[in-house]
Write a protein that holds these residues in place. Structure first.
Motif, PDB file in Angstrom:
ATOM      1  N   ASP A   1      91.227 160.345  12.550  1.00 22.62           N
ATOM      2  CA  ASP A   1      90.166 161.360  12.540  1.00 22.62           C
ATOM      3  C   ASP A   1      89.271 161.165  11.329  1.00 22.62           C
ATOM      4  OD1 ASP A   1      90.806 163.219  14.834  1.00 22.62           O
ATOM      5  OD2 ASP A   1      92.744 163.169  13.807  1.00 22.62           O
ATOM      6  N   SER A   2      89.845 160.648  10.262  1.00 27.37           N
ATOM      7  CA  SER A   2      89.044 160.380   9.060  1.00 27.37           C
ATOM      8  C   SER A   2      89.671 159.213   8.314  1.00 27.37           C
ATOM      9  CB  SER A   2      88.967 161.613   8.161  1.00 27.37           C
ATOM     10  OG  SER A   2      90.253 162.146   7.902  1.00 27.37           O
ATOM     11  N   TYR A   3      88.847 158.562   7.499  1.00 26.54           N
ATOM     12  CA  TYR A   3      89.253 157.325   6.849  1.00 26.54           C
ATOM     13  C   TYR A   3      88.492 157.212   5.539  1.00 26.54           C
ATOM     14  CZ  TYR A   3      89.381 152.233   6.031  1.00 26.54           C
ATOM     15  OH  TYR A   3      89.538 150.985   5.475  1.00 26.54           O
ATOM     16  N   VAL A   4      89.180 156.749   4.484  1.00 25.91           N
ATOM     17  CA  VAL A   4      88.476 156.554   3.215  1.00 25.91           C
ATOM     18  C   VAL A   4      88.846 155.216   2.600  1.00 25.91           C
ATOM     19  CG1 VAL A   4      90.245 157.827   1.867  1.00 25.91           C
ATOM     20  CG2 VAL A   4      87.956 157.539   0.927  1.00 25.91           C
ATOM     21  N   THR A   5      87.831 154.537   2.049  1.00 29.95           N
ATOM     22  CA  THR A   5      88.074 153.360   1.220  1.00 29.95           C
ATOM     23  C   THR A   5      87.058 153.391   0.082  1.00 29.95           C
ATOM     24  OG1 THR A   5      88.496 150.979   1.193  1.00 29.95           O
ATOM     25  CG2 THR A   5      86.590 151.695   2.462  1.00 29.95           C
ATOM     26  N   ASN A   6      87.441 152.811  -1.056  1.00 27.10           N
ATOM     27  CA  ASN A   6      86.614 152.912  -2.263  1.00 27.10           C
ATOM     28  C   ASN A   6      85.967 151.576  -2.633  1.00 27.10           C
ATOM     29  OD1 ASN A   6      87.314 155.577  -2.712  1.00 27.10           O
ATOM     30  ND2 ASN A   6      88.786 155.149  -4.344  1.00 27.10           N
ATOM     31  N   PRO A   7      84.702 151.382  -2.324  1.00 29.23           N
ATOM     32  CA  PRO A   7      84.032 150.195  -2.880  1.00 29.23           C
ATOM     33  C   PRO A   7      84.091 150.154  -4.407  1.00 29.23           C
ATOM     34  CG  PRO A   7      82.747 151.096  -1.082  1.00 29.23           C
ATOM     35  CD  PRO A   7      83.862 152.082  -1.350  1.00 29.23           C
ATOM     36  N   HIS A   8      84.324 151.304  -5.051  1.00 30.37           N
ATOM     37  CA  HIS A   8      84.398 151.289  -6.520  1.00 30.37           C
ATOM     38  C   HIS A   8      85.733 150.741  -7.034  1.00 30.37           C
ATOM     39  CE1 HIS A   8      85.726 155.828  -6.492  1.00 30.37           C
ATOM     40  NE2 HIS A   8      86.794 155.113  -6.712  1.00 30.37           N
ATOM     41  N   LYS A   9      86.616 150.401  -6.121  1.00 27.91           N
ATOM     42  CA  LYS A   9      87.816 149.715  -6.582  1.00 27.91           C
ATOM     43  C   LYS A   9      87.591 148.200  -6.473  1.00 27.91           C
ATOM     44  CE  LYS A   9      91.631 152.958  -6.186  1.00 27.91           C
ATOM     45  NZ  LYS A   9      90.948 154.258  -6.226  1.00 27.91           N
ATOM     46  N   TRP A  10      87.904 147.667  -5.328  1.00 28.07           N
ATOM     47  CA  TRP A  10      87.952 146.207  -5.190  1.00 28.07           C
ATOM     48  C   TRP A  10      86.592 145.618  -4.788  1.00 28.07           C
ATOM     49  CZ3 TRP A  10      92.201 143.757  -1.536  1.00 28.07           C
ATOM     50  CH2 TRP A  10      92.429 142.431  -1.913  1.00 28.07           C
ATOM     51  N   LEU A  11      85.705 146.450  -4.209  1.00 28.78           N
ATOM     52  CA  LEU A  11      84.483 145.900  -3.620  1.00 28.78           C
ATOM     53  C   LEU A  11      83.286 145.918  -4.573  1.00 28.78           C
ATOM     54  CD1 LEU A  11      83.914 144.467  -0.930  1.00 28.78           C
ATOM     55  CD2 LEU A  11      82.752 146.560  -0.182  1.00 28.78           C
ATOM     56  N   LEU A  12      83.550 145.679  -5.843  1.00 29.10           N
ATOM     57  CA  LEU A  12      82.486 145.256  -6.771  1.00 29.10           C
ATOM     58  C   LEU A  12      81.426 146.294  -7.080  1.00 29.10           C
ATOM     59  CD1 LEU A  12      82.216 141.778  -5.067  1.00 29.10           C
ATOM     60  CD2 LEU A  12      82.983 142.136  -7.410  1.00 29.10           C
TER      61      LEU A  12
ATOM     62  N   ALA B   1      84.732 135.711  -0.858  1.00 27.76           N
ATOM     63  CA  ALA B   1      85.284 134.837  -1.908  1.00 27.76           C
ATOM     64  C   ALA B   1      85.972 135.684  -2.982  1.00 27.76           C
ATOM     65  CB  ALA B   1      84.170 133.993  -2.522  1.00 27.76           C
ATOM     66  N   HIS B   2      85.343 136.801  -3.325  1.00 26.22           N
ATOM     67  CA  HIS B   2      85.924 137.693  -4.336  1.00 26.22           C
ATOM     68  C   HIS B   2      87.278 138.246  -3.861  1.00 26.22           C
ATOM     69  CE1 HIS B   2      86.438 141.000  -7.094  1.00 26.22           C
ATOM     70  NE2 HIS B   2      86.409 141.845  -6.082  1.00 26.22           N
ATOM     71  N   LEU B   3      87.313 138.748  -2.636  1.00 27.50           N
ATOM     72  CA  LEU B   3      88.562 139.327  -2.120  1.00 27.50           C
ATOM     73  C   LEU B   3      89.647 138.250  -2.036  1.00 27.50           C
ATOM     74  CD1 LEU B   3      86.986 141.507   0.719  1.00 27.50           C
ATOM     75  CD2 LEU B   3      88.074 142.378  -1.361  1.00 27.50           C
ATOM     76  N   ARG B   4      89.238 137.081  -1.582  1.00 25.73           N
ATOM     77  CA  ARG B   4      90.227 135.987  -1.439  1.00 25.73           C
ATOM     78  C   ARG B   4      90.792 135.587  -2.798  1.00 25.73           C
ATOM     79  NH1 ARG B   4      86.681 133.414   2.887  1.00 25.73           N
ATOM     80  NH2 ARG B   4      87.719 134.137   4.781  1.00 25.73           N
ATOM     81  N   SER B   5      89.962 135.613  -3.831  1.00 22.91           N
ATOM     82  CA  SER B   5      90.495 135.167  -5.118  1.00 22.91           C
ATOM     83  C   SER B   5      91.511 136.178  -5.635  1.00 22.91           C
ATOM     84  CB  SER B   5      89.375 134.877  -6.119  1.00 22.91           C
ATOM     85  OG  SER B   5      89.010 136.030  -6.794  1.00 22.91           O
ATOM     86  N   GLY B   6      91.312 137.462  -5.363  1.00 22.90           N
ATOM     87  CA  GLY B   6      92.312 138.467  -5.763  1.00 22.90           C
ATOM     88  C   GLY B   6      93.625 138.256  -5.020  1.00 22.90           C
ATOM     89  N   ILE B   7      93.500 137.982  -3.740  1.00 21.31           N
ATOM     90  CA  ILE B   7      94.717 137.790  -2.925  1.00 21.31           C
ATOM     91  C   ILE B   7      95.460 136.526  -3.376  1.00 21.31           C
ATOM     92  CG2 ILE B   7      95.519 137.294  -0.576  1.00 21.31           C
ATOM     93  CD1 ILE B   7      93.176 139.170   0.365  1.00 21.31           C
ATOM     94  N   ALA B   8      94.696 135.478  -3.673  1.00 21.13           N
ATOM     95  CA  ALA B   8      95.332 134.236  -4.138  1.00 21.13           C
ATOM     96  C   ALA B   8      96.010 134.463  -5.489  1.00 21.13           C
ATOM     97  CB  ALA B   8      94.289 133.122  -4.245  1.00 21.13           C
TER      98      ALA B   8
END
Ligand code: PLP
Length: 493
Positions: free
Chosen positions: A299-310, A380-387
Motif C-alpha cells: 500500500d505504501s513504500y519508502v526508499t531514501n535517495p539521501h542514503k545510497w543514491l547520491l 556503477a556507484h551501486l555496484r561498487s558498494g556491493i562489490a
C-alpha cells in the motif's frame, strides 16, 4: 550582498567545498573531540557589523572541522552512507537560490509537476509498478503517487496515519484512536521510526507488536506474524498495519513481502514497505528482485535517495497506492490557501501528503543527480558498494578469527570476533568484549568508522560500503588496520 558580491562569495565557498572533498581523506573519519570542546572554543556572539564570509570559513576550518565526523570520507562505513555527491550539492544550491515553496501546486506549479514526473520515473525504474504513479501509462485511472519528504521516519508516520484513516472507515483524522485498540506489526529488526510513528499517531507504546525473525537471515517469520495477528484479534484488538523491511538497519535483512502480504490481506492490514536503504538497488538489473512483491502487494513504500543514491540529505521518496487515504487523513485547507487550481481537482497539492506545510524544491536535486549520473553512473556507484561489501565478507570468511553475523546483504556485511589468533573459539563473554573493543580502537584511530548492532544480545560490527568517494583500496586498507587491531585486542594489548 549584490548579485556580484554573491557570485564572488559563492565561488569562494564552492572552492572551499572542493578543497574539503580533496583533503578529507587525510582527516580522521570520526570526530576526535570531547563533549563541550567545540562549544568552549567558539564565539557565536552576533557581530555588530557585517563580517565577510571568509570569517565564517576560517572558524569552520579552525573550530568546526575537528568536531565533525566526516560522512563523505571514503572510509566512512558506519550506519548507512549519507551521500552528498557534487551534482546533488549543486541541485540543492539551485533549490536554495530559487527559494520556492511548493506547498500547493499554485504556489509554484513547476515544483509540484517536476516532483510528480521524477517520482513516476523513479517508481518505474525501481520496479514499483504503474499503481504508484501519478500518471499511469497503462490506461488505468491513477489513484496513487509519490512524494518527497525529509525522512523515511516521516514517510512511515504518514503511512500509519493513512492506514489508520482507512482502518477506521475514514473517521480517524487526528492522533488518537477513539478507544479502538489498534495494533501494528513489524519485525524485531524494524527500524525504530516505526515505534515512533505509533507513538506519534497516539496509539501508545503497546500498539507495536514486534514479530520474531529467522535467527540467521533476520527476516520476519511469516508463521509468527500469522500467529501474532490471530492472537491479537482473538484478544479483541484491531490489527491494521504491517511494515515489511527490504534491507533492515541492522543486517540488511530482506523480508518476504509476498508471503507477509498474503497474511496481511487475509486480515485487512495496510502493507507498508520500508526499503529506506536497499530499495534503490533495484536500479541494477541483477538486483531488480530487491523490490519483489511491492508492485503487487504494497500500500505504501519508502526508499531514501539521501542514503545510497547520491542525493544530499534530505530526500526521502515514498509512494502510496491509494492517495485518497493519505489525503483523507491529512488534508486541511485554510482559507488563505484556497485557489482555483486546487478547487478544480486537476492538480496535486503536496501540503496534504505529509505533516508540514512548507516544503523545499527537493525534486530539483534528485533530478540533477539522476541526470548528471545517468543510469550508468548510478549503477556503477551501486555496484561498487556491493562489490566492496562482498570483499569484506570474503575477508571475514577467510580469517578464522571472525564470523559473519548474518548473510551479507548488498552493500552491507556484518561480523564479529569469535576465535583467538590460533583459531580457537572464544567464550561468549570474551568474544563480546573483544568485538566491542575492536570497534572502539578502530574508530578512535580515525582510520575508518564502523558501527554496530546486536542480535540475541550479541554485538556485531556493521560495515556498510556505498560512499561516493569510497574505492576498493579503502576497503582493503581498512581491513589491514582492522586485522592488526584485532590481533592486538586478542593478545590483550
Ligand atoms: N528505515 C531503515 C531501514 C533505516 O535504516 C533508516 C535509517 O537508517 C530509517 C528507516 C530511517 O531513516 P530516516 O533517517 O530517513 O528517517
Amino acid at each position: 550582498w549584490s548579485a556580484e558580491e554573491f557570485r564572488q562569495h559563492a565561488h569562494r565557498v564552492v572552492d572551499w567545498i572542493a578543497d574539503y572533498w580533496e583533503g578529507v581523506d587525510e582527516r580522521p573519519v570520526l570526530a576526535q573531540v570531547e563533549p563541550g570542546e567545540v562549544a568552549a572554543a567558539l564565539d557565536v556572539t552576533i557581530p555588530d557589523e557585517p563580517e565577510p564570509v571568509e570569517a565564517v570559513l576560517a572558524d569552520l576550518d579552525t573550530h568546526l572541522l575537528p568536531g565533525l565526523t566526516h560522512w563523505q570520507h571514503p572510509r566512512f562505513f558506519a550506519y548507512f552512507p549519507a551521500n552528498s555527491s557534487p551534482p546533488a550539492v549543486l541541485g540543492d544550491l539551485l533549490s536554495s537560490g530559487l527559494g520556492v515553496q511548493g506547498m500547493v501546486w499554485a504556489t509554484s506549479p513547476a515544483a509540484t509537476e517536476l516532483e510528480q514526473l521524477v517520482l513516476d520515473e523513479l517508481a518505474r525504474a525501481l520496479g514499483l509498478g504503474e499503481a504508484f504513479c501519478h500518471r499511469r501509462t497503462d490506461g488505468q485511472p491513477a489513484t496513487g503517487g509519490g512524494v518527497i519528504s525529509d525522512t523515511a521516519s516521516t514517510a512511515t508516520f504518514t503511512a500509519v496515519l493513512a492506514a489508520l484513516h482507512r482502518a477506521s472507515g475514514g473517521t480517524v483524522r487526528t492522533a488518537g484512536t477513539a478507544g479502538t485498540d489498534y495494533v501494528l506489526y513489524g519485525s524485531t529488526q524494524a527500524h525504530s521510526s516505526l515505534q515512533k510513528a505509533a507513538m506519534m499517531a497516539g496509539l501508545g507504546e503497546d500498539a507495536l507488536h514486534l514479530v520474531a525473525v529467522d535467527p540467521w537471515t533476520q527476516a520476519m517469520d511469516v508463521a509468527a506474524l500469522r500467529r501474532a495477528v490471530e492472537a491479537d484479534r482473538a484478544a479483541g484488538r484491531t490489527p491494521f498495519f504491517l511494515q515489511a523491511a527490504l534491507g533492515t538497519t541492522g543486517t540488511g535483512a530482506v523480508d518476504d513481502v509476498p508471503a507477509l502480504a498474503a497474511v496481511a490481506r487475509e486480515h485487512g492490514l495496510w502493507v507498508h514497505v520500508d526499503a529506506a536503504w536497499a530499495g534503490v538497488a533495484a536500479l541494477l538489473p541483477e538486483h531488480a528482485d530487491v523490490n519483489t512483491g511491492v508492485a503487487e502487494h504494497a500500500d505504501s513504500y519508502v526508499t531514501n535517495p539521501h542514503k545510497w543514491l547520491l542525493t544530499t540529505f534530505d530526500c526521502s521518496t515514498s509512494w502510496v497506492r491509494d492517495r485518497a487515504a493519505l489525503i483523507g487523513a491529512l488534508s486541511v485547507l485554510p482559507e488563505y490557501l484556497r485557489n482555483p487550481a486546487s478547487e478544480s481537482g486537476a492538480v496535486v497539492d503536496y501540503r496534504d501528503w505529509h505533516p508540514q506545510l512548507g516544503r523545499r524544491f527537493r525534486a530539483l536535486k534528485l533530478w540533477t543527480v539522476l541526470r548528471c549520473y545517468g543510469r550508468s553512473g548510478l549503477q556503477a556507484h551501486l555496484r561498487s558498494g556491493i562489490a566492496g561489501a562482498a570483499r569484506v565478507a570474503e575477508l571475514v570468511e577467510a580469517d578464522p578469527r571472525f564470523a559473519l553475523a548474518a548473510p551479507p546483504s548488498l552493500g552491507l556485511a556484518t561480523f564479529r570476533l569469535v576465535a583467538d589468533t590460533g583459531g580457537r573459539p572464544l567464550p561468549d563473554d570474551h568474544a563480546e568484549q573483544a568485538t566491542r573493543e575492536l570497534m572502539t580502537v578502530l574508530n578512535t584511530s580515525g582510520v575508518a568508522y564502523l558501527s554496530h548492532g546486536q542480535t540475541d544480545g550479541r554485538t556485531y560490527l556493521r560495515w556498510a560500503v556505498g560512499g561516493w568517494r569510497t574505492r576498493l583500496a579503502d576497503v582493503e586498507h581498512t581491513w589491514q588496520v582492522l586485522s592488526d587491531v584485532a590481533a592486538s585486542v586478542l593478545d590483550g594489548g
